[in-house]
Design a protein around this motif. Structure first.
Motif, short mmCIF file in Angstrom:
data_model
loop_
_atom_site.label_atom_id
_atom_site.label_comp_id
_atom_site.label_asym_id
_atom_site.label_seq_id
_atom_site.Cartn_x
_atom_site.Cartn_y
_atom_site.Cartn_z
N PHE A 1 61.56 -8.87 -3.90
CA PHE A 1 61.98 -7.68 -3.05
C PHE A 1 63.26 -8.15 -2.37
CE2 PHE A 1 59.02 -5.00 -4.92
CZ PHE A 1 57.79 -5.64 -4.66
N ALA A 2 64.38 -7.25 -2.12
CA ALA A 2 65.40 -7.54 -1.25
C ALA A 2 64.91 -7.36 0.05
CB ALA A 2 66.56 -6.92 -1.57
N PRO A 3 65.24 -7.94 1.21
CA PRO A 3 64.80 -7.75 2.51
C PRO A 3 65.47 -6.46 3.03
CG PRO A 3 65.49 -10.20 2.49
CD PRO A 3 65.85 -9.69 1.09
N VAL B 1 53.98 6.63 4.03
CA VAL B 1 53.86 6.41 2.84
C VAL B 1 55.26 5.53 2.58
CG1 VAL B 1 53.68 7.20 0.56
CG2 VAL B 1 52.42 8.24 2.34
N PHE B 2 55.30 4.56 1.83
CA PHE B 2 56.49 3.72 1.75
C PHE B 2 56.52 3.10 0.19
CE2 PHE B 2 57.42 4.07 6.04
CZ PHE B 2 56.11 4.16 6.80
N GLU B 3 57.89 3.06 -0.25
CA GLU B 3 57.96 2.39 -1.40
C GLU B 3 58.98 1.58 -1.71
OE1 GLU B 3 57.39 5.34 -4.55
OE2 GLU B 3 58.84 4.42 -5.76
N VAL B 4 59.08 0.47 -2.54
CA VAL B 4 60.11 -0.29 -2.67
C VAL B 4 60.10 -0.85 -4.31
CG1 VAL B 4 59.04 -2.69 -2.13
CG2 VAL B 4 61.51 -2.27 -1.70
N SER B 5 61.10 -0.89 -4.67
CA SER B 5 61.00 -1.33 -6.36
C SER B 5 61.59 -2.71 -6.29
CB SER B 5 62.35 -0.47 -6.91
OG SER B 5 61.79 -0.24 -8.34
N ALA B 6 61.07 -3.61 -7.45
CA ALA B 6 61.51 -4.90 -7.42
C ALA B 6 63.00 -4.96 -8.09
CB ALA B 6 60.37 -5.66 -8.36
N GLN C 1 55.80 -0.96 -14.30
CA GLN C 1 55.43 -0.42 -12.80
C GLN C 1 56.24 -1.57 -11.91
OE1 GLN C 1 54.87 1.56 -10.71
NE2 GLN C 1 52.80 2.06 -11.17
N ARG C 2 57.66 -1.23 -11.72
CA ARG C 2 58.18 -2.13 -10.71
C ARG C 2 58.13 -1.88 -9.39
NH1 ARG C 2 63.42 -4.64 -12.57
NH2 ARG C 2 63.12 -5.11 -14.78
N ALA C 3 57.55 -0.42 -8.97
CA ALA C 3 57.66 -0.10 -7.55
C ALA C 3 56.18 -0.76 -6.76
CB ALA C 3 57.63 1.04 -7.55
#
Lengths: 431, 589
Positions: free
Chosen positions: B286-288, B297-302, B252-254
């Motif tokens: 996480f990259a800036p 609703v937002f998401e970012v992946s490691a 679960q990287r997000a």
């Protein structure tokens, strides 16, 4: 004058509880716990921990029967109340329920230490990397616990797993008065989550206590919940599922568990009393006369147990009676009957002396029941021995044959006529 | 706000449903459902129609339901009744409020003098609740809002207690929610926000903390408060809600983030970006840059996974009129599993200085023996994808197979992150094991906040031999003790019956012999003459013998002596007569 009247009225009042709250928020965050407490005891006084009118004892009398302290992080109680005052309260027979947390303050730690329970330092928590709740995304200090003591009188019949977040406790295993109400699991330990473990923590595994209790010798009780949060509405309404457990989340058992334990702590459950001790020889009415050796006697005692604030017949199956003359000569189980009447019958030993009927019942969660009745046991009277023993028949025969012989002899001796001398006389005359 | 992930919305919605047992509950259910944007219940209108009386409380509830659901309230004389309540001399703020809002809901005209009455009454009662009701009543009156009332909002707000980052009134949830509702509607009408940002934020924190309570009333007032905070007139606040529990792992990287208003509704036209996401050691996870998604609703992946807890600072762009969250730093935890490597398990005999058992655990559990002269050394390292790691809980656990008692030892790591447990049984046997000998299973318990679950590795089974081993003490004081039945003294052995019978016969034999010899010698009783003394004497003798037999059979001495006294006298006299008569007879011869 007014105070004297008040003291008299208080002495007559049935049960008075003092609830010490940490701050205004506690009334709201723990509203279910407080509401449940209000159903158990009608007369409750609420005070804040730093209230300058906080008093426990006035004019040498305790003002309350029970004290519930929901102020884990208080640094000093108001009005100069110190830990020792609570100890005196316990000594006078009052009961205490206390909650601690990871921000535990010194007063709470001191009270616990005095009753033999050591609470870990401020800043530590109970951590369990195997049984933490699935909603714990931090240090795994939100723990699901289900190692309850097997004593239904304290924790209820089948308690469900509870949610715990707080500080751990430890007690000396040789202390026979401390009761391990809820223990941590074997993978749990107590330490500050953000510091490395360099020396042995206060306790690891099942020696780590989450809820601990103590019943003093005067039957006063104190219970310490290591987690202030486990009594909160939030935890009462939560679902629990341990990370390592299978299946769906279930409702937390916090509400029922807390209610059960508090019922026990406030002496609404688990008190025992006895009455109507009777003993008599089988087939006779009770009397003050001494028993005789090898008599058949029966003993009965009525034992009642406090359940939900009412006295009811006790239903224990392991109450024993001892017949003691320095050492017990007879020890038998008392059979429970209807209305709490416990009976047993046995044969008095063939050793005479002064004995006591002793019922000494000491079980986890119950008050100590002790009843002792003194009786004397005498040996046989000289008229109570066995008679007409077959081995003695020769002696009877010899005595009575002698008497019989005497009787017959009296006839023969007195009335014997010597016929041979007459004959000889007659013969001499004829010559 | 209401966190969708933990089923808050379902939990709260399930409370506001059938059955409806009173007008008050109908009112609460209808209002709650409208706030939560749930479909309204059909039966409410019928209930209102059949249960409304011409009373202030009833009309208050019924009129609100009518306004929301569009029911008809068909009772004659409502307008006059309500206006008369307002005109009453001793009408309390509560009555004024109920009457005014009922009239307004039913679109009836309100007496114009009521504004002055409200102003006067609120000054007289001067409680937070009175002010709240005054705000709510004034907001529905026609005309401008009295300036005094609007200015009073901030003053009344100062009466609240601040504890931590939450603010609440002493009256609790109901009082605080009603105040917020009043302040919100009045602010909206006046056109300006009456509370400061900080106050609003703090009130919001308090209201949200009540969402876990049980009870319809609690949840109702929580919703009222949240609704007031989300209405847009009281500078709405927002809270960051995380959808995947802020834990990221291999699978679960997000990181999913929702930006919602206090009622849990996502904010449209908003964007989010990662400002920085660094761990304690400075490594980034996480990259800036901007986060994917939009409209709340937002998401970012490691980018790369590294063990530990990271503080991710988020930045938001919000449409106008929205207040950014007071806390935009989110804690994210990255969990990774570890492996046990380079294990070396040794049992050494200290006296002989030789290794008894040595294993690297590749062949499964080790079997070993230990006694007081044994030393146990166990080395190992814990590895994850980035190298050696040190974790929080690294314990070696001994379990006695019979008593199930546990003994724990802490493994310490050196600078190279190699763990060692060094145990000398000479001291440990007494100190830690309590001198209890027996078989122990040894396992390694490894746990950490950054491990998905604690790891238990079976290491060895050791037979510990301790001289003077102690049995673990069992506490017998709390159990039933063993039963005791008294062993009675055996009666003495007696000779068999036969011997007694034989000797009885032997004893009686001389009597027989006597009779036989007498017969031979010609004994007789020819001289006997039947006379009174004779009978008396022999009879007396017989009686004496009989009394002896009676005494033997169980009568006591007292009775016997009494009886004998009489009989003896008689026997003596008779005997004397008899003997003298015999002597006389002899002399005569």
């Amino acid at each position: 004058e007014k105070a004297i009247v008040l003291a008299v009225l208080l002495a007559l009042a049935s049960c008075r509880t003092l609830v010490i709250l940490e701050n205004v928020l506690t009334k709201e965050s723990h509203s279910s716990f407080l509401a449940s407490l209000a159903t158990k005891d009608k007369d409750i006084v609420y005070k804040y921990a730093t209230d300058s009118s906080l008093t426990i004892k006035k004019y040498g009398e305790s003002l309350y029967n029970n004290i519930v302290i929901l102020a884990p992080s208080v640094t000093a109680f108001g009005n100069g109340v110190i830990a020792n005052d609570f100890l005196t309260f316990l000594d006078d027979g009052g009961n205490i329920v206390m909650s601690a947390s990871s921000a535990v303050g010194d007063p709470v730690k001191e009270i616990a230490a005095e009753v033999g329970i050591e609470i870990d330092d401020e800043g530590t928590s109970v951590i369990d990397h195997m049984n933490y709740d699935v909603s714990d995304v931090g240090d795994h200090d939100l723990v699901v616990a289900d190692s309850f003591i097997s004593a239904p009188v304290i924790v209820g019949e089948s308690p469900k797993p509870v949610l715990f977040k707080g500080v751990g406790m430890a007690a000396d295993p040789d202390n026979s008065l401390v009761i391990d109400i809820l223990r941590a699991s074997s993978t749990a330990y107590s330490h500050a989550a953000n510091q490395d473990i360099l020396e042995y923590p206060l306790a690891i595994g099942s020696s780590l206590l989450l809820v601990a209790g103590m019943q003093a010798r005067n039957n006063a009780r104190i219970v310490i919940f290591g987690s202030h949060d486990m009594l909160s509405d939030k935890f009462y309404n939560a679902d629990v599922k341990a990370q390592s457990a299978e299946g769906a989340p279930q409702a937390a058992g916090n509400a029922e568990f807390a209610s059960s334990v508090v019922d026990w702590a406030l002496r609404r459950n688990g008190d025992l009393r006895f009455s109507n001790v009777k003993h008599n020889k089988v087939g006779e009415a009770p009397s003050d006369a001494a028993y005789r050796i090898t008599d058949e006697v029966e003993y009965s005692i009525v034992i009642e147990e406090m359940r939900n604030g009412n006295w009811e017949a006790f239903k224990g199956s392991d109450v024993q009676l001892e017949f003691v003359r320095i050492d017990p000569f007879v020890r038998a189980f008392l059979a429970p009957g209807s209305d709490g009447v416990f009976k047993v019958g046995f044969k008095v030993p063939d050793v005479y002396g002064v004995y006591q009927f002793k019922v000494d019942y000491n079980r986890v969660g119950f008050t100590h029941l002790y009843s002792s009745t003194q009786v004397s046991v005498r040996p046989f009277h000289h008229t109570e021995y066995e008679r007409f023993i077959p081995s003695a028949y020769p002696y009877y025969a010899s005595a009575f044959s002698m008497l019989g012989g005497l009787f017959i002899f009296s006839f023969v001796f007195l009335y014997h006529k010597d016929t041979s001398s007459d004959k000889s006389k007659a013969m001499k005359k004829a010559e | 706000g209401i966190n969708a992930e933990y089923g808050d919305r379902e939990k709260i919605s399930s409370v506001f449903t059938l059955p409806i047992d009173s007008l008050k509950s109908a009112y609460q259910v209808t209002v709650a459902r409208s706030i939560l944007q749930l479909p309204l219940l059909d039966s409410t209108c019928d209930f209102v129609a059949s249960n409304t009386q011409l009373a202030l409380a009833d009309l208050y509830f019924a009129s609100h339901i009518a306004k929301i659901q569009g029911c008809q309230v068909d009772i004659a004389g409502i307008e006059d009744y309500l206006n008369s309540e307002i005109a009453g001399e001793e009408a309390s703020m509560n009555s004024l409020f109920k009457a005014v809002t009922s009239l307004s809901n039913l679109e009836m005209t309100v007496d114009s003098s009521v504004a002055e009455k409200i102003a006067a009454k609120v000054k007289k009662e001067d409680t937070v609740m009175a002010y709240s009701l005054a705000y709510l009543a004034s907001a529905v009156l026609p005309g401008d809002v009295p300036k005094d009332l609007v200015d009073s909002i901030e003053d009344v707000a100062h009466r609240a207690d601040t504890i931590g980052n939450a603010m609440s009134f002493e009256g609790g949830l109901m009082e605080t929610s009603m105040f917020l509702k009043g302040a919100a509607v009045l602010s909206q009408k006046a056109g300006k926000a009456a509370l400061t940002d900080q106050m609003t934020q703090r009130f919001a924190n308090y209201i949200v903390s009540n969402k876990d309570k049980s009870g319809k009333s609690n949840l109702f007032y929580t919703l009222v408060g949240l609704d007031a905070l989300s209405s847009g007139s009281l500078v709405p606040t927002h809270l960051i809600v995380l959808d995947n529990s802020a834990v990221i792992s291999e699978s679960q990287r997000a990181l999913k983030v929702s930006l919602v208003n206090p009622l849990g509704i996502t904010v449209k036209d908003s964007t989010a970006k990662i400002v920085s996401a660094k761990g304690a050691a400075g490594q980034a996870i996480f990259a800036p840059g901007p986060m994917a998604g939009g409209d709340g609703v937002f998401e970012v992946s490691a980018s790369g996974l590294a063990r530990g807890v990271f503080s991710a600072e988020l930045g938001f762009e919000l449409p106008s009129g929205y207040l950014a969250p007071d806390n935009s730093v989110v804690k994210v935890k990255c969990v990774l599993p570890v492996e046990l490597k380079n294990a070396a398990f040794k049992l050494i005999d200290v006296d002989d200085n030789r290794v008894i058992t040595s294993s690297d655990l590749s062949g499964g559990m080790v079997q070993g023996k230990a006694d007081l002269s044994t030393r146990l050394i166990f080395d190992f390292t814990l590895l994850d994808q980035s190298g050696e790691v040190t974790l929080h809980q690294v314990f070696v656990r001994f379990t006695n197979t019979k008593t199930k008692q546990n003994v724990f030892f802490i493994a310490q790591a050196d600078l190279k992150k190699k763990y060692t447990v060094d145990l000398n049984f000479r001291s440990a046997a007494a100190k830690s094991f309590g001198s209890v000998a027996g078989e122990y299973t040894v396992d390694l318990v490894v746990g950490d906040a950054t491990l998905p679950q604690a790891m238990v590795v079976d290491v060895a089974t050791i037979s510990l031999d301790v001289p003077d081993s102690k049995e673990p003490a069992a506490d017998l004081s709390k159990q039933a003790k063993p039963e005791i039945t008294h062993l009675f003294r055996e009666p003495e052995k007696r000779p068999p019956q036969v011997i007694s019978t034989v000797f009885t016969a032997l004893v009686l034999l001389p009597g027989l012999v006597l009779l036989v010899v007498w017969a031979k010698l010609g004994a007789n009783v020819s001289n006997m003459q039947l006379s009174l003394p004779t009978i008396g004497f022999h009879g007396g003798l017989l009686a004496i013998i009989a009394s002896y037999i009676n005494f033997f059979l169980g009568v006591n001495m007292f009775t016997t002596v009494k009886y004998l006294a009489g009989v003896a006298v008689v026997t003596f006299l008779c005997g004397q007569r008899l003997l003298s008569s015999i002597a006389a007879a002899k002399k005569a011869k």
